[in-house]
Motif scaffolding. Structure first.
Motif, short mmCIF file in Angstrom:
data_model
loop_
_atom_site.label_atom_id
_atom_site.label_comp_id
_atom_site.label_asym_id
_atom_site.label_seq_id
_atom_site.Cartn_x
_atom_site.Cartn_y
_atom_site.Cartn_z
N GLY A 120 28.07 31.78 47.95
CA GLY A 120 28.62 30.55 48.49
C GLY A 120 29.21 30.70 49.88
O GLY A 120 28.89 31.63 50.61
N TYR A 121 30.08 29.76 50.24
CA TYR A 121 30.75 29.73 51.54
C TYR A 121 29.73 29.49 52.66
O TYR A 121 29.86 30.02 53.76
CB TYR A 121 31.56 31.01 51.77
N GLU A 122 28.71 28.66 52.38
CA GLU A 122 27.72 28.39 53.40
C GLU A 122 28.32 27.54 54.53
O GLU A 122 29.21 26.73 54.32
CB GLU A 122 26.51 27.64 52.82
N PHE A 123 27.77 27.75 55.71
CA PHE A 123 28.04 26.95 56.91
C PHE A 123 29.53 26.80 57.22
O PHE A 123 30.03 25.69 57.40
CB PHE A 123 27.39 25.57 56.77
N PRO A 124 30.26 27.91 57.29
CA PRO A 124 31.69 27.79 57.57
C PRO A 124 31.97 27.24 58.97
O PRO A 124 31.22 27.49 59.92
CB PRO A 124 32.19 29.24 57.44
N VAL A 125 33.05 26.49 59.06
CA VAL A 125 33.49 25.88 60.31
C VAL A 125 34.85 26.45 60.67
O VAL A 125 35.74 26.55 59.81
CB VAL A 125 33.57 24.35 60.18
N LEU A 195 34.99 23.14 67.63
CA LEU A 195 34.58 23.55 66.28
C LEU A 195 33.47 24.58 66.41
O LEU A 195 32.44 24.33 67.05
CB LEU A 195 34.08 22.35 65.47
N ILE A 196 33.72 25.75 65.82
CA ILE A 196 32.71 26.81 65.78
C ILE A 196 31.95 26.70 64.47
O ILE A 196 32.54 26.74 63.39
CB ILE A 196 33.37 28.19 65.91
N LEU A 197 30.64 26.55 64.56
CA LEU A 197 29.79 26.39 63.39
C LEU A 197 29.07 27.71 63.13
O LEU A 197 28.06 28.03 63.78
CB LEU A 197 28.78 25.26 63.61
N ASP A 198 29.60 28.47 62.20
CA ASP A 198 29.04 29.80 61.88
C ASP A 198 27.95 29.63 60.83
O ASP A 198 28.12 30.00 59.66
CB ASP A 198 30.16 30.71 61.40
N VAL A 199 26.82 29.07 61.23
CA VAL A 199 25.79 28.70 60.25
C VAL A 199 25.21 29.91 59.53
O VAL A 199 24.62 29.77 58.46
CB VAL A 199 24.65 27.89 60.91
N SER A 200 25.36 31.09 60.10
CA SER A 200 24.84 32.30 59.45
C SER A 200 25.99 33.11 58.85
O SER A 200 25.88 34.33 58.75
CB SER A 200 24.06 33.15 60.44
N ASN A 281 23.90 33.98 64.46
CA ASN A 281 23.67 32.80 65.29
C ASN A 281 24.45 31.61 64.76
O ASN A 281 24.85 31.56 63.59
CB ASN A 281 22.18 32.45 65.41
N GLY A 282 24.71 30.66 65.66
CA GLY A 282 25.51 29.50 65.33
C GLY A 282 25.68 28.61 66.54
O GLY A 282 24.95 28.73 67.53
N ALA A 283 26.66 27.72 66.48
CA ALA A 283 26.86 26.75 67.55
C ALA A 283 28.33 26.45 67.70
O ALA A 283 29.16 26.79 66.86
CB ALA A 283 26.08 25.47 67.25
N TRP A 284 28.66 25.80 68.81
CA TRP A 284 30.02 25.29 68.99
C TRP A 284 29.94 23.89 69.57
O TRP A 284 28.99 23.53 70.27
CB TRP A 284 30.87 26.22 69.85
N LEU A 285 30.92 23.10 69.25
CA LEU A 285 31.05 21.74 69.75
C LEU A 285 32.45 21.57 70.30
O LEU A 285 33.42 22.02 69.68
CB LEU A 285 30.83 20.71 68.62
#
Length: 966
Positions: A120-125, A195-200, A281-285
């Motif tokens: 679990g803990y997918e796609f933490p922000v 917001l840091i999107l740690d998709v991995s 990999n991931g993204a930020w907004l």
């Protein structure tokens, strides 16, 4: 007096009520209210590991505070980090002593073990309040994510069912709530807003992930591919789609060590499942400084499009506060299924928190359009009006759930229970077996769950298909079974200790599975299957050592009487008891306890043994004679006292357990909750009944700990009312019981009571009474099949996988035996005596491995008795007993030589064959024999009634094909 751990929101409400009452001139006590079920839930109970206990990472609940709906797909929640000892700090969940939050993820398995490999803990922000020099994050998360972890203090947290809030030290306030498939988050920034999107960044290894940013629609979506809880081979993909209510000020992505401002997509993936791409990999907004941002994130296991559809259907234009209110209503309804009156505030907090934890799993897997990804990796459509449930037990086996949680769900949420059974049937259709993939624990315990729920009245599913799958997969040649060492178990009725992998406890677990199948067959009118599986349900007797009076590991040369039952394994790495000791597992025969008690020396001797076990209630599984009540194999042990005609001792143990093991502090849950199994056990301890005979809906009665309990199921009308006036005054023992008005001394009620609902009215006493102590008062035991043949020792040519005589995968050739005069049903002469060769069909038992079976004979006077058989890894000697019709008995000593050797003294080689069959389909050379014992004289003046086979043998394994008198 309220303890510090009472939920803070309720403390504040109580204080406010007292102040208002004082201002109104009324006594504060007059305005005080009993804490309501919803307000009684304290999600911090079970979040702190007790490092003083010798139970490894099992010494706490491993629960979490977060937002979820009952049986929902998502559980948005914080995950913590504590530098130092990973066993304590890097739990993958929420450790109360930690001072950092790793982020806020989408799902969470409640109460699992597997340190460092939680699922679990997918796609933490991660809400970040720092600067972005050059428009990018100040450091690459792929190289080191820890600088972005968030400091916090518990004083700034609020948690209730369906809602969580924390004011972080960086000035950001984060709030979480949820629908069934959508997480709704609100971030209140005081300054810089990122917001840091740690998709991995899930808890377990990930092999690929991707994220796409669409600034025009304020939408971000993506997916990940990784491994589930315990990292034991079950792989999955998850998808998300998030819409934000605030325009993006800027954005960017990272891949490995490259951070790119303004980029809108990134992907890192491959086919190698031996890698770990976490945080790669991931993204930020970014948003305007001081913004309050609400994010609605749909989740799916099918596609990004379905994740978006889930979000749109369940949230749409709803505000965060509306979703939170809806979540509260859902939990008030779920917790309202059990209404208790009486008890202290601390007891109510303990009880309703346990009830809450019991309803977090299993989880709906289908999307709002009914689509779900099946176990065959194909997209299926669930039947309208149903849920497709997964996480029926973590890692797939049902090992934890079958002992408490499934039954509690049936009592409170029968529609959920019905969908659980329907989901299990779908699993069998999609996989051809009874496990979703690799299982952390052993056994086909989903069969026990299904059979138990069925007996409790949960029959709205394809019962015939379920039974047919049980029958076809759980027989030789064992190619359809998911049970480890199924071939050896099916053929010989035991698993030798050299197999390791908790071989001895697996025999006990498999026997429970077989009992459950037998009960399902009986309910559906299949008598032949009932007889077959009830015989297998008694295989626990094959690992009961009559010489020492204990269940213990068995080698092909005999019982390992040097094995220390205080431990789990033999010192050579060959584990024998799964997560428990031999003493703790020694009572796991829930379907035939009366026979076990008789074999252990009777009621008085067994009571003394159980007293030793109960001297310590939660000693762990490391060199202990005491119990381990916070782990599943020992769950039913307190109720053994009911079979020992002392239910008052059951009560004493349960009160001790509630007092010694549980409290309302963060460390107040004494073991891994295992998706609600331990919490459900605690609920039953309070209710006064427990489903101790797994595979049935029978409830064993002890005594309730609340004065009034009303169970009001959602979606069902079979409610249960329990009254126990006087409990609140310290009257803990049962003096009298009336079931629907009828007086009852038996300490159990049958499944029909559960199916129909009813009323239990207790008369309580401050001291133990005679209630439930009569020989007829004990709960049922099921000895059917005890005397049946239990070993398949003969096989057709080329089909050696249909039996095993010697635990080395070798069997007699049925063809060679027929040629030697031993065709099915053939008469075989032995002097003046005649044996009959068994008529068993291929793949079915044709001989006895003796454990005291009774062989009924035609009543007649006889002057001699003889036995037809052999020993493997022998010789083997034992003592049989001839029973006369007048009740007298006569012992007969017998010895068989090894089947590959010559006859021992006192026997004759009656059959000789060349070669034998192997499980791999080949044949082997050599000469093999079947022996007849020399006729032992009997008293011809008396009439023979039966013969009791030896309780065991001194070495090797004895096999008996027939007994004859003449």
């Amino acid at each position: 007096m309220l303890g510090w751990s009472t939920p803070r929101r309720w403390v504040a409400a109580a204080i406010a009520a007292a102040v208002l009452a004082s201002l109104a001139g009324a006594p504060a006590s007059a305005a005080a209210k009993v804490i309501a079920p919803f307000d009684a839930v304290d999600q911090f109970i079970g979040t702190e590991m007790d490092t003083t206990q010798n139970k490894s990472n099992d010494a706490y609940g491993n629960t979490y505070p977060g937002a979820a709906l009952p049986f929902g797909m998502v559980q948005p929640s914080p995950t913590t980090y504590k530098p130092g000892n990973a066993l304590v700090g890097e739990k993958g969940g929420y450790e109360y002593t930690a001072g950092l939050i790793r982020g806020f993820g989408m799902t969470r398995h409640s109460g699992t073990g597997c340190t460092g490999r939680f699922g679990g803990y997918e796609f933490p922000v991660i809400p970040y309040a720092g600067e972005l020099p050059g428009g990018v994050l100040p450091s690459g998360p792929a190289a080191d994510i820890t600088p972005y972890y968030l400091r916090f203090a518990h004083a700034n947290e609020v948690s209730e069912p369906g809602y969580y809030r924390v004011a972080l030290d960086n000035g950001v306030t984060t709030e979480l709530t949820a629908t069934t498939r959508t997480a709704v988050s609100r971030f209140g920034f005081a300054g810089n807003a990122t917001l840091i999107l740690d998709v991995s960044g899930p808890n377990n290894r990930t092999f690929g992930s991707a994220v796409t940013i669409d600034p025009a629609t304020r939408t971000v979506s993506g997916w990940m591919y990784g491994t589930d809880v315990c990292d034991n081979g079950n792989l999955y993909r998850a998808y998300f789609s998030t819409v934000y209510d605030t325009e993006f000020a800027s954005y960017g992505v990272w891949k490995d060590d490259v951070l790119t401002a303004g980029a809108t997509s990134v992907e890192k993936s491959g086919t190698d499942t031996g890698v770990d791409f976490r945080h790669d990999n991931g993204a930020w907004l970014t948003f305007p400084a001081g913004a309050t941002v609400t994010a609605s994130t749909g989740f799916s296991y099918v596609s990004v499009a379905n994740a978006a559809a889930n979000r749109t259907a369940e949230v749409g234009r709803k505000t965060f506060d509306t979703v939170r209110k809806d979540a509260r209503k859902a939990w008030e309804k779920a917790l309202g299924t059990v209404d208790v009156k009486g008890g202290s505030d601390e007891q109510r907090v303990e009880f309703y928190t346990a009830l809450y934890h019991s309803f977090l799993h299993p989880n709906a897997r289908e999307d709002v359009n009914g689509q779900y990804l099946g176990y065959d990796k194909q997209v299926h459509q669930v039947e309208k009006g149903r849920h497709f449930y997964t996480n029926i037990n973590f890692a797939g086996s049902g090992w934890d759930m079958y002992r408490s949680q499934a039954q509690l769900i049936a009592l409170t949420h029968p529609k959920v229970a019905s969908d659980i059974n329907a989901s299990i049937v779908l699993l069998t259709r999609q996989t051809g077996g009874w496990a979703p993939g690799a299982s952390r624990m052993q056994g086909d315990n989903l069969q026990v769950i299904l059979s138990t729920l069925d007996d409790m009245g949960i029959t709205d599913y394809d019962r015939a298909a379920a039974l047919q799958s049980m029958i076809t997969t759980q027989k030789l040649p064992a190619t359809g079974s998911k049970r480890t060492d199924a071939y050896q178990y099916f053929a010989t009725g035991l698993i030798e200790n050299r197999k390791g992998d908790f071989a001895t406890s697996r025999v006990l677990e498999y026997a429970i599975d077989d009992f459950a199948i037998a009960q399902q067959a009986r309910r559906l009118g299949d008598r032949d299957s009932y007889d077959f599986f009830m015989a297998r349900a008694q295989n626990w007797m094959n690992v009961f050592d009559p010489a020492t009076g204990h269940i213990r590991p068995r080698e092909r040369t005999g019982f390992d009487q040097n094995f220390d039952l205080r431990v789990r394994e033999d010192g050579a790495g060959r584990g024998q008891f799964n997560q428990s000791t031999g003493y703790q597992y020694g009572w796991l025969v829930p379907h035939n306890l009366s026979t076990l008690i008789a074999k252990r020396g009777g009621v008085d001797a067994s009571r003394q043994q159980v007293d030793v076990l109960m001297a310590q209630l939660d000693a762990g599984a490391y060199t202990q004679t005491g119990n381990y009540l916070s782990n599943q194999p020992a769950f039913g042990t307190p109720w053994v006292y009911n079979w020992l005609r002392t239910p008052s001792r059951t009560v004493d143990v349960l009160y001790r357990a509630v007092t010694e093991m549980y409290d309302n502090t963060p460390s107040g849950l004494p073991g891994n909750d295992d998706q609600g199994a331990l919490s459900a056990w605690l609920v039953f301890a309070y209710l006064g009944v427990y489903p101790a005979i797994y595979g049935t809906g029978t409830l064993v009665v002890h005594a309730p700990m609340f004065a009034q309990i009303d169970i009001r199921p959602i979606g069902g009308d079979a409610g249960i009312e329990i009254q126990a006036p006087g409990v609140e005054d310290g009257k803990r023992y049962v003096k009298d019981l009336r079931v629907d008005g009828d007086r009852r001394t038996a300490s159990w009620v049958g499944a029909e009571f559960v199916r129909e609902g009813g009323k239990l009215r207790f008369v309580m006493s401050a001291t133990p009474t005679a209630w439930g102590t009569g020989a007829a008062d004990v709960p049922p035991s099921y000895p059917d099949g005890t005397d049946a043949r239990n070993n398949v020792g003969t096989t057709p040519a080329g089909q050696g996988n249909l039996g095993s005589m010697d635990l080395s995968d070798w069997s007699y050739s049925r063809d060679a035996l027929a040629a030697a005069g031993a065709a099915p049903g053939a008469a075989i002469r032995h002097g003046d005596l005649t044996f009959t060769w068994p008529t068993a069909a291929p793949g079915t038992p044709d001989n006895w491995i003796p454990h005291g079976q009774r062989v009924d004979l035609t009543d007649r006077p006889a002057g001699a008795v003889s036995f037809l058989g052999l020993a493997t890894n022998g010789p083997a000697t034992g003592t049989a007993q001839v029973v006369y019709t007048d009740g007298s008995t006569q012992d007969v000593r017998l010895t068989f030589g090894d089947w590959a050797a010559t006859a021992s003294a006192g026997s004759t080689a009656l059959l000789t064959v060349d070669g034998r069959n192997n499980a791999n389909g080949t044949t082997g050379g050599g000469t093999f024999r079947v022996f007849a014992t020399d006729p032992a004289p009997l008293d011809p003046a008396r009439t023979v009634d039966a013969v009791i086979l030896p309780q065991g043998s001194d070495r090797g394994i004895m096999h008996i094909f027939d007994v004859t008198i003449g």
